[in-house]
Design an enzyme around this catalytic site. Structure first.
Site, PDB file in Angstrom:
ATOM      1  N   GLY A   1      39.595 -79.035   4.985  1.00  0.00           N
ATOM      2  CA  GLY A   1      41.226 -79.276   3.311  1.00  0.00           C
ATOM      3  C   GLY A   1      41.961 -80.492   3.941  1.00  0.00           C
TER       4      GLY A   1
ATOM      5  CG  MET B   1      31.784 -77.008   1.458  1.00  0.00           C
ATOM      6  SD  MET B   1      30.949 -78.661   1.251  1.00  0.00           S
ATOM      7  CE  MET B   1      30.264 -78.951   1.780  1.00  0.00           C
TER       8      MET B   1
ATOM      9  CG  HIS C   1      28.645 -85.596  -3.206  1.00  0.00           C
ATOM     10  ND1 HIS C   1      28.058 -84.431  -2.632  1.00  0.00           N
ATOM     11  CD2 HIS C   1      27.801 -86.724  -2.313  1.00  0.00           C
ATOM     12  CE1 HIS C   1      26.628 -84.862  -2.348  1.00  0.00           C
ATOM     13  NE2 HIS C   1      26.804 -85.966  -1.897  1.00  0.00           N
TER      14      HIS C   1
ATOM     15  N   GLY D   1      24.922 -79.295 -13.386  1.00  0.00           N
ATOM     16  CA  GLY D   1      23.725 -80.055 -11.993  1.00  0.00           C
ATOM     17  C   GLY D   1      24.085 -80.281 -10.890  1.00  0.00           C
TER      18      GLY D   1
ATOM     19  CG  ASP E   1      26.404 -83.532  -5.743  1.00  0.00           C
ATOM     20  OD1 ASP E   1      27.915 -82.769  -5.597  1.00  0.00           O
ATOM     21  OD2 ASP E   1      26.006 -82.672  -4.822  1.00  0.00           O
TER      22      ASP E   1
ATOM     23  CD  GLU F   1      35.241 -87.568   1.898  1.00  0.00           C
ATOM     24  OE1 GLU F   1      35.571 -86.700   0.978  1.00  0.00           O
ATOM     25  OE2 GLU F   1      34.217 -87.577   2.932  1.00  0.00           O
TER      26      GLU F   1
END
Ligand code: GAR
Length: 205
Positions: free
Chosen positions: A17, A95, A114, A148, A150, A179
């Site tokens: 997280g 996930m 991602h 789809g 990603d 990220e």
């Protein structure tokens, strides 16, 4: 003039997280005009749960292991997401692949982070894929979620070098720093109504 209101955001996370934390910190700092209405997790052991409790964010655990079928899990997950009454759903280290019912219901208002420069290295173990392929530049992508894996329209990307002695873990650590910048930025842009989506292209106003 319509009265501006803060956006309601809800987050899905399966583990540590740290991306979830980056977003809640940016909300708390006033950088993102939003309230976080819930964390939904598929994993009762996720550390993200502790983070949510510390921030006073309601948690719903939809424990994947307790459902007899994937369809039953998805139905419960959809109900938990609806209960958040969110304008935006953020997949922050969630996930699992989401089924079409959920993807369609929240189309245009669900984002995923991602750890690769999509469209390269979709799916699991993206950092390992990058090392094994031998790329010199890696990074992260925040994208809108479509049917789809990603594949949705890209909102923000940030890159990092791949160094000669990197392994999966050192590269993942370097990407993670980016990220934690990319995801709050993408959420902020959405919450400020600054994203204009036209087919695959996302323009920032
Ligand atoms: C992050 O690196 C995120 O990009 C990745 O999982 C990690 C979660 O870390 N997500 C995916 O690979 C999704 N396909 P966190 O729980 O500390 O945010």
């Amino acid at each position: 003039m319509p009265v501006e209101r803060k956006k309601r955001i809800a987050m899905l996370a399966s583990g540590r997280g740290s991306n979830f934390q980056a977003v809640i910190d940016a909300v708390a700092a006033g950088d993102i005009p939003a309230v976080c209405t819930g964390l939904v997790t598929d994993n009762p052991g996720a550390y993200a749960i502790e983070r949510a409790r510390a921030a006073g964010i309601p948690v719903t655990v939809v424990d994947y292991a307790r459902f007899p079928t994937r369809a039953a899990y998805e139905e419960a997950l959809l109900a938990a997401m609806r209960a958040c009454r969110a304008d935006l759903f953020v997949l922050a280290g969630y996930m699992r692949i989401l089924g079409p019912a959920i993807v369609h219901e929240f189309s245009g208002r669900m984002m995923n982070i991602h750890p690769a420069l999509l469209p390269a290295f979709a799916g699991l173990h993206a950092q390992r894929q990058a090392i094994e392929y031998g790329v010199k530049v890696a990074g992260c992508t925040v994208h809108l979620v479509d049917e789809g894996t990603d594949t949705g329209p890209i909102v923000v990307q940030r890159c990092v070098p791949v160094l000669p002695d990197d392994d999966e873990s050192t590269l993942a650590d370097r990407i993670l720093i980016e990220e934690h910048r990319a995801l709050p930025l993408a959420v902020k842009l959405f919450c400020e109504d600054r994203l204009e989506v036209s087919e695959r292209r996302v323009r920032v106003r």
